[in-house]
Design an enzyme around this catalytic site. Structure first.
Site, short mmCIF file in Angstrom:
data_model
loop_
_atom_site.label_atom_id
_atom_site.label_comp_id
_atom_site.label_asym_id
_atom_site.label_seq_id
_atom_site.Cartn_x
_atom_site.Cartn_y
_atom_site.Cartn_z
N PRO A 103 0.80 -1.23 0.00
CA PRO A 103 0.00 0.00 0.00
C PRO A 103 0.83 1.28 0.00
CG PRO A 103 -0.13 -1.10 2.13
CD PRO A 103 0.53 -2.06 1.17
N ASN A 104 0.39 2.21 -0.80
CA ASN A 104 0.93 3.57 -0.91
C ASN A 104 2.27 3.64 -1.64
OD1 ASN A 104 -1.25 4.79 0.57
ND2 ASN A 104 -0.41 3.80 2.38
N ARG A 140 5.35 10.91 -2.51
CA ARG A 140 4.96 10.67 -1.11
C ARG A 140 6.14 10.93 -0.18
NH1 ARG A 140 4.66 4.60 1.44
NH2 ARG A 140 3.78 5.21 3.45
N TYR A 148 11.19 8.91 1.72
CA TYR A 148 11.26 7.84 0.72
C TYR A 148 12.03 8.22 -0.55
CZ TYR A 148 7.71 5.85 3.77
OH TYR A 148 7.05 5.36 4.87
N ASN A 181 8.01 -5.39 -0.16
CA ASN A 181 7.84 -4.19 0.67
C ASN A 181 6.34 -4.12 0.95
OD1 ASN A 181 7.64 -1.79 1.98
ND2 ASN A 181 8.89 -0.63 0.53
N ALA A 231 2.73 -0.48 5.18
CA ALA A 231 2.17 -0.48 6.54
C ALA A 231 1.59 -1.84 6.93
CB ALA A 231 1.10 0.60 6.65
N HIS A 249 3.32 -4.03 9.59
CA HIS A 249 3.14 -3.84 11.04
C HIS A 249 1.79 -4.35 11.53
CE1 HIS A 249 6.52 -1.34 10.01
NE2 HIS A 249 5.76 -0.50 9.34
N GLU A 275 12.22 -9.33 3.13
CA GLU A 275 11.46 -8.17 3.60
C GLU A 275 12.29 -6.92 3.32
OE1 GLU A 275 10.68 -8.23 7.82
OE2 GLU A 275 9.86 -6.20 7.81
N HIS A 279 12.44 -2.53 3.39
CA HIS A 279 11.90 -1.20 3.69
C HIS A 279 12.87 -0.16 3.17
CE1 HIS A 279 8.80 -3.03 6.01
NE2 HIS A 279 9.72 -3.77 6.60
N ILE A 280 12.34 0.81 2.50
CA ILE A 280 13.16 1.90 1.94
C ILE A 280 13.77 2.71 3.09
CG2 ILE A 280 13.03 4.04 0.58
CD1 ILE A 280 10.63 2.66 -0.93
N ARG A 298 12.30 5.22 13.23
CA ARG A 298 11.06 6.00 13.08
C ARG A 298 10.10 5.72 14.25
NH1 ARG A 298 8.89 5.28 7.18
NH2 ARG A 298 7.63 7.07 7.85
C1 DQA Z 1 7.97 1.27 4.39
C2 DQA Z 1 7.93 1.56 5.90
C3 DQA Z 1 6.53 1.36 6.44
O1 DQA Z 1 6.52 1.62 7.84
C4 DQA Z 1 5.56 2.30 5.75
O2 DQA Z 1 4.25 2.09 6.21
C5 DQA Z 1 5.64 2.21 4.27
C6 DQA Z 1 6.94 2.10 3.64
C7 DQA Z 1 9.38 1.59 3.78
O3 DQA Z 1 9.59 1.16 2.65
O4 DQA Z 1 10.18 2.26 4.41
O5 DQA Z 1 4.63 2.32 3.58
O6 DQA Z 1 7.72 -0.11 4.18
#
Ligand code: DQA
Length: 148
Positions: free
Chosen positions: A10-11, A18, A23, A79, A82, A85, A103, A105-106, A112
């Site tokens: 998502p997103n 964003r 990011y 990736n 959210a 979590h 797994e 994460h950028i 954070r």
């Molecule tokens: C993320 C970190 C997550 O906490 C966040 O909700 C994202 C992006 C990252 O790539 O850093 O959407 O996965």
């Protein structure tokens, strides 16, 4: 040639616009092009998908699991955004599909908010790449390519 699935949750379709301070300014299309080029160099076909829907991510992991069992897939770079979590369902999907999953994460989620420190993906991941920006996708593809 085996495939690697790069799966964004998502997103992540909003990459580039964003929260660029977190990011970066690279778009998802740019990331996908980087992944395909990295795969090509290493001899893998990279399939890139993104969904904002948990069930669609689960379906894609199941499909990769069938490919892994058939010997046509090398693994997944995930990736989960959210959902990382929150999603016991993604945890179960990775476990059930038995496909090596990195797994990713950028951002460095551990630097954070506290709610980003727990991951349902980590216990079932083959490895974790966190905080290297979008270069992490290339590192993850390389990591999967090195697995025996
Ligand atoms: C993320 C970190 C997550 O906490 C966040 O909700 C994202 C992006 C990252 O790539 O850093 O959407 O996965």
């Amino acid at each position: 040639m085996k495939s690697i699935l790069v799966l964004n949750g998502p997103n992540l379709n909003l990459l580039g616009t964003r929260e660029p301070a977190v990011y970066g300014g690279t778009t998802l299309a740019d990331v996908e092009a980087m992944c395909k080029a990295a795969g090509e160099k290493l001899g893998f076909a990279v399939d890139c998908r993104q969904s904002n829907h948990e069930g669609a991510l689960i379906d894609a992991i199941h499909e990769a699991g069938r490919g892994f069992a058939a010997g046509t897939h090398a693994g997944v770079v995930l990736n989960a955004g959210a959902y990382t979590h929150t999603s016991v369902a993604l945890h179960d999907a990775i476990k059930g599909a038995a496909v090596p999953t990195i797994e990713l994460h950028i951002s460095n989620v551990h630097a954070r908010e506290a709610f980003r420190h727990h991951s349902w993906i980590s216990p079932v991941a083959a490895g974790i790449i966190v905080g290297f920006g979008v270069d992490g996708y290339v590192l993850a593809i390389e990591a999967l390519s090195r697995r025996k």
